[in-house]
Design a protein around this motif. Structure first.
Motif, PDB file in Angstrom:
ATOM      1  N   LEU A 249       0.856  -1.263   0.002  1.00 41.86           N
ATOM      2  CA  LEU A 249       0.103   0.102  -0.018  1.00 41.86           C
ATOM      3  C   LEU A 249       0.769   1.168  -0.152  1.00 41.86           C
ATOM      4  O   LEU A 249       0.278   2.277  -0.154  1.00 41.86           O
ATOM      5  N   SER A 250       2.203   1.163   0.292  1.00 45.69           N
ATOM      6  CA  SER A 250       2.883   2.360   0.399  1.00 45.69           C
ATOM      7  C   SER A 250       3.089   3.056  -0.987  1.00 45.69           C
ATOM      8  O   SER A 250       3.355   2.262  -2.089  1.00 45.69           O
ATOM      9  N   ASP A 251       2.642   4.348  -1.268  1.00 42.65           N
ATOM     10  CA  ASP A 251       2.510   4.995  -2.431  1.00 42.65           C
ATOM     11  C   ASP A 251       2.822   6.426  -1.971  1.00 42.65           C
ATOM     12  O   ASP A 251       3.270   6.850  -1.188  1.00 42.65           O
ATOM     13  N   ASN A 252       2.074   7.412  -2.859  1.00 44.38           N
ATOM     14  CA  ASN A 252       2.165   8.880  -2.854  1.00 44.38           C
ATOM     15  C   ASN A 252       1.619   9.134  -1.543  1.00 44.38           C
ATOM     16  O   ASN A 252       2.032  10.247  -1.018  1.00 44.38           O
ATOM     17  N   ASN A 253       0.453   8.568  -0.824  1.00 45.83           N
ATOM     18  CA  ASN A 253       0.177   8.688   0.418  1.00 45.83           C
ATOM     19  C   ASN A 253       1.016   8.331   1.767  1.00 45.83           C
ATOM     20  O   ASN A 253       0.477   8.845   2.776  1.00 45.83           O
ATOM     21  N   GLY A 254       2.103   8.008   1.404  1.00 47.44           N
ATOM     22  CA  GLY A 254       2.977   7.616   2.324  1.00 47.44           C
ATOM     23  C   GLY A 254       3.077   6.231   2.558  1.00 47.44           C
ATOM     24  O   GLY A 254       2.179   5.593   2.517  1.00 47.44           O
ATOM     25  N   SER A 255       4.103   5.819   3.301  1.00 49.86           N
ATOM     26  CA  SER A 255       4.166   4.177   3.405  1.00 49.86           C
ATOM     27  C   SER A 255       3.074   3.845   4.783  1.00 49.86           C
ATOM     28  O   SER A 255       2.540   4.909   5.481  1.00 49.86           O
ATOM     29  N   VAL A 256       2.618   2.685   4.840  1.00 47.48           N
ATOM     30  CA  VAL A 256       1.672   2.185   5.872  1.00 47.48           C
ATOM     31  C   VAL A 256       2.363   1.107   6.726  1.00 47.48           C
ATOM     32  O   VAL A 256       2.763   0.252   6.288  1.00 47.48           O
ATOM     33  N   ASP A 257       2.392   1.561   7.916  1.00 44.82           N
ATOM     34  CA  ASP A 257       3.146   0.652   9.031  1.00 44.82           C
ATOM     35  C   ASP A 257       1.802   0.267   9.836  1.00 44.82           C
ATOM     36  O   ASP A 257       1.044   1.073  10.505  1.00 44.82           O
ATOM     37  N   PHE A 258       1.310  -0.993   9.834  1.00 41.10           N
ATOM     38  CA  PHE A 258       0.406  -1.511  10.520  1.00 41.10           C
ATOM     39  C   PHE A 258       0.994  -2.285  12.006  1.00 41.10           C
ATOM     40  O   PHE A 258      -0.062  -2.714  12.716  1.00 41.10           O
ATOM     41  N   PHE A 259       2.049  -1.568  12.307  1.00 35.97           N
ATOM     42  CA  PHE A 259       2.697  -1.909  13.523  1.00 35.97           C
ATOM     43  C   PHE A 259       2.902  -0.560  14.355  1.00 35.97           C
ATOM     44  O   PHE A 259       3.641  -0.535  15.476  1.00 35.97           O
ATOM     45  N   ASP A 260       2.151   0.293  14.227  1.00 36.49           N
ATOM     46  CA  ASP A 260       2.155   1.583  14.890  1.00 36.49           C
ATOM     47  C   ASP A 260       1.669   1.585  16.168  1.00 36.49           C
ATOM     48  O   ASP A 260       0.691   0.944  16.375  1.00 36.49           O
ATOM     49  N   ARG A 261       2.398   2.090  17.281  1.00 31.09           N
ATOM     50  CA  ARG A 261       2.191   1.853  18.663  1.00 31.09           C
ATOM     51  C   ARG A 261       1.571   3.220  19.081  1.00 31.09           C
ATOM     52  O   ARG A 261       1.625   3.548  20.483  1.00 31.09           O
ATOM     53  N   SER A 262       1.154   4.356  18.469  1.00 31.78           N
ATOM     54  CA  SER A 262       0.869   5.583  18.816  1.00 31.78           C
ATOM     55  C   SER A 262      -0.635   5.389  19.397  1.00 31.78           C
ATOM     56  O   SER A 262      -1.476   4.355  19.254  1.00 31.78           O
ATOM     57  N   ALA A 263      -0.855   6.316  20.204  1.00 35.06           N
ATOM     58  CA  ALA A 263      -2.318   6.373  20.889  1.00 35.06           C
ATOM     59  C   ALA A 263      -3.168   6.780  19.766  1.00 35.06           C
ATOM     60  O   ALA A 263      -3.287   8.011  19.201  1.00 35.06           O
ATOM     61  N   ALA A 264      -4.342   6.242  19.327  1.00 36.46           N
ATOM     62  CA  ALA A 264      -5.300   6.570  18.473  1.00 36.46           C
ATOM     63  C   ALA A 264      -6.698   6.759  19.448  1.00 36.46           C
ATOM     64  O   ALA A 264      -6.976   6.143  20.152  1.00 36.46           O
ATOM     65  N   VAL A 265      -7.040   8.044  18.778  1.00 39.11           N
ATOM     66  CA  VAL A 265      -8.320   8.597  19.712  1.00 39.11           C
ATOM     67  C   VAL A 265      -9.034   9.124  18.715  1.00 39.11           C
ATOM     68  O   VAL A 265      -8.896   9.233  17.705  1.00 39.11           O
ATOM     69  N   ARG A 266     -10.394   9.620  19.312  1.00 45.35           N
ATOM     70  CA  ARG A 266     -11.002  10.208  18.489  1.00 45.35           C
ATOM     71  C   ARG A 266     -11.424  11.628  19.311  1.00 45.35           C
ATOM     72  O   ARG A 266     -12.270  11.463  20.519  1.00 45.35           O
ATOM     73  N   LEU A 267     -11.161  12.729  18.721  1.00 47.88           N
ATOM     74  CA  LEU A 267     -11.619  13.878  19.403  1.00 47.88           C
ATOM     75  C   LEU A 267     -12.844  14.677  18.735  1.00 47.88           C
ATOM     76  O   LEU A 267     -12.982  14.746  17.537  1.00 47.88           O
ATOM     77  N   SER A 268     -13.820  15.071  19.752  1.00 51.65           N
ATOM     78  CA  SER A 268     -14.822  15.443  19.349  1.00 51.65           C
ATOM     79  C   SER A 268     -15.761  14.826  18.118  1.00 51.65           C
ATOM     80  O   SER A 268     -15.994  15.573  17.296  1.00 51.65           O
TER      81      SER A 268
END
Length: 173
Positions: A91-110
């Protein structure tokens, strides 16, 4: 063997893979087209696994297997990880690479789109009030389908992020 996610039992094992960026609808479709045949062939020691996967919020791949049908082995789990890694590299392309092992905090704001905060930025996001104990967090640590269905969205104060709020409370007292 692939089965619809809704047909798996509540005790089916779940793994959540978080992308480091939002996925386009065409990327989600491509992921689904890759995962279904991969799961049709997924096996442990020659025994087929009854499994499913879905892409949630254009950000997460939720992979699940019915351990009552057949138990996944270390090798079969490694195989699924390699499949997810392969999807990311495809999937890595012009939108940037895709890392499915990202350990950032995923949140929904408002009630907006999914946002992530990298680990080094979490403390400052809490200090700035961007992340509060009430912020909705995507709980990527769910273990079963039932857990996913009931505890996928939790308050930050009920997640692994709670340690960041304790330090803020101590400072404000």
């Amino acid at each position: 063997m692939y089965v619809d996610f809704d047909k798996l039992p509540d005790n089916a094992r779940v793994w959540v893979y978080q992308a480091n960026r939002s996925l386009t609808d065409s990327e989600v479709k491509a992921i689904e087209e890759i995962l279904r045949p991969a799961l049709e062939q997924w096996a442990a020691h020659g025994q087929p696994l009854l499994a499913s996967a879905r892409v949630v919020e254009n950000r997460f791949i939720v992979l699940s297997v019915d351990e009552g049908y057949s138990l996944p082995s270390g090798c079969s789990i490694d195989s699924s990880v390699r499949t997810i890694q392969k999807i990311g590299s495809q999937l890595s392309d012009n939108n940037g690479s895709v890392d499915f092992f990202d350990r950032s905090a995923a949140v929904r704001l408002s009630d907006g789109p999914v946002q992530t905060f990298a680990l080094p930025a979490i403390k400052s996001a809490v200090n700035e009030g961007l992340l509060t104990p009430e912020t909705i967090v995507f709980n990527t640590l769910v273990q079963t389908k039932a857990d996913f269905m009931t505890n996928w969205h939790i308050k930050a104060a009920d997640s692994w992020l709670k340690r960041y709020f304790k330090s803020i409370l101590l400072i404000s007292e």
